[in-house]
Design a protein around this motif. Structure first.
Motif, PDB file in Angstrom:
ATOM      1  N   GLN A  40       3.933   5.390  12.064  1.00  0.00           N
ATOM      2  CA  GLN A  40       3.426   4.879  10.791  1.00  0.00           C
ATOM      3  C   GLN A  40       1.926   5.119  10.662  1.00  0.00           C
ATOM      4  OE1 GLN A  40       5.077   3.895   8.311  1.00  0.00           O
ATOM      5  NE2 GLN A  40       6.704   2.453   8.739  1.00  0.00           N
ATOM      6  N   TYR A  97      -1.421  -1.172   4.462  1.00  0.00           N
ATOM      7  CA  TYR A  97      -0.159  -1.139   5.230  1.00  0.00           C
ATOM      8  C   TYR A  97      -0.223  -2.239   6.282  1.00  0.00           C
ATOM      9  CZ  TYR A  97       3.454  -0.009   8.555  1.00  0.00           C
ATOM     10  OH  TYR A  97       4.540  -0.104   9.382  1.00  0.00           O
ATOM     11  N   ASP A 152       8.521   1.899   5.553  1.00  0.00           N
ATOM     12  CA  ASP A 152       7.700   1.781   4.356  1.00  0.00           C
ATOM     13  C   ASP A 152       6.598   2.843   4.366  1.00  0.00           C
ATOM     14  OD1 ASP A 152       9.209  -0.563   4.571  1.00  0.00           O
ATOM     15  OD2 ASP A 152       7.773  -1.689   3.380  1.00  0.00           O
ATOM     16  N   TYR A 199       3.379   5.013   1.696  1.00  0.00           N
ATOM     17  CA  TYR A 199       2.703   5.270   0.422  1.00  0.00           C
ATOM     18  C   TYR A 199       2.156   6.687   0.489  1.00  0.00           C
ATOM     19  CZ  TYR A 199      -1.342   4.017   3.295  1.00  0.00           C
ATOM     20  OH  TYR A 199      -2.261   3.955   4.304  1.00  0.00           O
ATOM     21  N   ASP A 218      10.450   3.174   0.660  1.00  0.00           N
ATOM     22  CA  ASP A 218      10.958   2.411   1.796  1.00  0.00           C
ATOM     23  C   ASP A 218      12.292   3.004   2.222  1.00  0.00           C
ATOM     24  OD1 ASP A 218      11.642   0.565   3.685  1.00  0.00           O
ATOM     25  OD2 ASP A 218      11.868  -1.129   2.304  1.00  0.00           O
ATOM     26  N   HIS A 236      13.518   1.186  -6.476  1.00  0.00           N
ATOM     27  CA  HIS A 236      12.382   0.465  -5.914  1.00  0.00           C
ATOM     28  C   HIS A 236      11.926  -0.651  -6.862  1.00  0.00           C
ATOM     29  CE1 HIS A 236       9.417   0.566  -2.675  1.00  0.00           C
ATOM     30  NE2 HIS A 236       8.523   0.172  -3.572  1.00  0.00           N
ATOM     31  N   THR A 274       5.956  -2.368  -1.731  1.00  0.00           N
ATOM     32  CA  THR A 274       7.321  -2.379  -1.193  1.00  0.00           C
ATOM     33  C   THR A 274       7.816  -3.819  -1.125  1.00  0.00           C
ATOM     34  OG1 THR A 274       6.477  -2.451   1.084  1.00  0.00           O
ATOM     35  CG2 THR A 274       6.961  -0.287   0.158  1.00  0.00           C
ATOM     36  N   ASP A 291       9.488  -7.718   7.314  1.00  0.00           N
ATOM     37  CA  ASP A 291       9.556  -6.309   6.939  1.00  0.00           C
ATOM     38  C   ASP A 291       8.129  -5.787   6.781  1.00  0.00           C
ATOM     39  OD1 ASP A 291      10.510  -3.862   6.228  1.00  0.00           O
ATOM     40  OD2 ASP A 291      11.526  -4.498   4.393  1.00  0.00           O
ATOM     41  N   ASP A 292       8.000  -4.466   6.843  1.00  0.00           N
ATOM     42  CA  ASP A 292       6.696  -3.858   6.635  1.00  0.00           C
ATOM     43  C   ASP A 292       6.240  -4.070   5.195  1.00  0.00           C
ATOM     44  OD1 ASP A 292       7.432  -2.978   9.072  1.00  0.00           O
ATOM     45  OD2 ASP A 292       7.111  -0.862   8.694  1.00  0.00           O
TER      46      ASP A 292
END
Length: 554
Positions: free
Chosen positions: A331, A353, A365, A367, A382, A452, A498, A544-545
């Motif tokens: 990530q 993030y 996840d 961007y 995601d 989304h 997200t 969750d992320d």
């Protein structure tokens, strides 16, 4: 070792109001190696038991005359047996007059273990007392074993439900302390040498990380010399000061177990010379040194089973942690950091993030912010799932988007291409993505959304609303997402997030989305302020992320 040797040094309380009888019975018992505590009445007997109970030194048996002046021996026995703290004490009634079947039955009904008719042969008296003590010890040993096994099963259940290595060490330390009745500390040392530790009491925490690591290195050296399951005593001079009691140096008894797959070491440490605490499963009535040593040895044998269970429980946690670290590295490696975002003329951009909390898995996840010939392309997406696989697919989606955007900038067309890529190379995976193409010159925005959370437009004056754009998830081959076009004015902010930011188990997503809209509307001006406000409101201990992108025209 025979029972005669085992019972030497036991204590017998003789309760008789006649001094000559107390003397005679005491002499017989002393010749057999017993310590004798003579008392003259039932009241004195109860007081003596209370004193010895507070000192942790109950007698091993009581020899009670049934014809006491203040209370019958039957009633004294009933009171002793009715108290949990003295119920295990064996009581032998004796009498020279009440010797018929009715008297014997009254004694047994009161809870007595035997009945003697006096005068009796010395060997008979010794044998009856001997048998009563032996039966009581076997009974209390069985009860103590059952209690320890119950504690062990409870500890193992707690250990197996630990969500991280810190919880695992704490659970094992608490279980070991209950099994031994002494303080305990547990180290879980991974194959890379990183140590996690837990204690049965908060004040047992090692004072600094240096001593923590020193203890871990010592454990590793010991375990390397003797792999598998074993116990050893580490002298106080080799162990960090004040491990079990602040400012006090103790020898430590270590029980070590190795996990087979990861080769991690689990060490359960207890004071080597500590006396078990009353109420920790020790039901024995004798508290002399040999009995305590035997109890401690038996307790430590159960601690070995706990160490093995802890080592087994550590394996999936260590493997999960390694996978989580790899996923998190992916990530951070492939998501551009704020200071490394590409130059995007005409657009101010802020990204965030936040990985999931330590007890949960890293997801997929992401961007993206890319310059194109038609403007600035932004995306937030995601990959469904939480694993290294999800993080890997996330990387592929980002690379594919970058490659496709070289020749194509339309969000709808890009969503279709990503969908086809996912269907061909990862047919078992689904993902969501929201794509926005912004023309900095006109403020025109074209948005396509594949399953989304839609973007939020944050306007001046404390207003915020979702862009009404939706479409099917990527990877389902359900058709094209219908795009939406709008105009972003100079002081308006476009927010893309997200669902890890707001999704909460047991709470309807519609409710969470409304809470997000309200928080965004009340956020201070500025992109950083908007993102920080939302993270303060929603971003703590998430399962969750969280990926977040906010922009406005420059």
């Amino acid at each position: 070792m025979n029972d005669d040797v085992q019972q030497s040094g036991t204590t017998v309380m003789v309760v008789d109001d006649v001094p000559a009888n107390r003397y005679a019975l005491g002499a017989v018992l002393r010749r057999a190696g017993h310590h004798v505590v003579p008392v003259a009445s039932a009241g004195e007997a109860l007081i003596e038991l209370d004193v010895r109970l507070r000192a942790g030194a109950l007698p091993d048996a009581a020899l009670v005359d049934v014809g006491l002046p203040d209370m019958s021996g039957f009633e004294l026995c009933r009171r002793v047996k009715s108290r949990p703290s003295t119920a295990a004490l064996p009581v032998v009634h004796f009498s020279a007059t009440a010797v018929d079947a009715r008297a014997r039955c009254r004694g047994l009904d009161a809870g007595a273990d035997a009945f003697l008719t006096v005068p009796a042969e010395p060997r008979e008296i010794q044998a009856v007392v001997h048998a009563a003590v032996r039966r009581a010890r076997r009974r209390t040993d069985a009860e103590a074993l059952a209690h320890r096994l119950t504690l062990l099963s409870q500890a193992i259940v707690t250990v197996q439900t630990a969500r991280c290595l810190g919880e695992l060490a704490d659970a094992a330390a608490t279980g070991a302390a209950r099994l031994t009745g002494t303080p305990a500390i547990v180290f879980v040392v991974g194959p890379d040498g990183e140590a996690h530790y837990g204690t049965s009491r908060s004040r047992l925490a090692l004072p600094d990380r240096g001593r923590h690591q020193a203890a871990a290195r010592l454990i590793t050296r010991i375990a390397d010399r003797r792999p598998g399951l074993h116990g050893t005593v580490v002298p106080a001079s080799l162990w960090p000061t004040g491990l079990f009691h602040p400012g006090i140096q103790d020898d430590a008894h270590l029980v070590l177990a190795s996990s087979r797959e990861t080769r991690a070491q689990v060490c359960i440490a207890t004071p080597a010379r500590a006396t078990p605490l009353r109420g920790a499963g020790n039901c024995a009535t004798s508290h002399d040194a040999p009995a305590d040593d035997r109890w401690h040895r038996e307790a430590l044998s159960v601690v070995e089973r706990l160490a093995q269970a802890t080592a087994l429980a550590a394996e999936p946690l260590l493997m999960y942690q390694a996978e989580r670290d790899i996923a998190l590295t992916l990530q951070h490696s492939f998501l551009p950091q704020p200071h490394r975002l590409p130059d995007l003329p005409g657009v101010d951009l802020v990204v965030r993030y936040v990985p999931a909390s330590r007890q949960t898995e890293i997801g997929g996840d992401f961007y993206a912010a890319l310059p194109t010939g038609d403007g600035v392309l932004t995306a937030v997406g995601d990959v469904v799932g939480h694993s290294l696989d999800a993080a890997t697919v996330m990387v592929e989606l980002r690379h594919a988007l970058r490659a496709y955007s070289v020749e194509e900038s339309d969000p709808r067309a890009l969503a279709e291409r990503l969908d086809r890529m996912l269907l061909r190379y990862h047919p078992e995976v689904t993902a969501t993505v929201c794509l926005a193409l912004i023309d900095p010159g006109t403020g025109g925005v074209r948005i396509a959304n594949a399953g989304h959370i839609p973007p939020v437009i944050v306007r001046e004056g404390g207003q915020a609303e979702y862009v009404p754009v939706c479409g099917p998830l990527l990877g389902l081959e359900l058709g094209r997402p219908e795009p939406v076009e709008l105009v972003l004015h100079r002081k308006e902010r476009l927010l893309m997030v997200t669902d890890g930011l707001i999704e909460t188990r047991g709470v309807d997503l519609t409710t969470s989305m409304e809470q997000l809209r309200t928080a965004a509307a009340g956020a201070p001006a500025g992109l950083d302020a908007l993102c920080d406000t939302l993270l303060d409101c929603f971003g703590h201990d998430r399962e969750d992320d969280i990926a977040m992108l906010a922009l406005r025209l420059g």
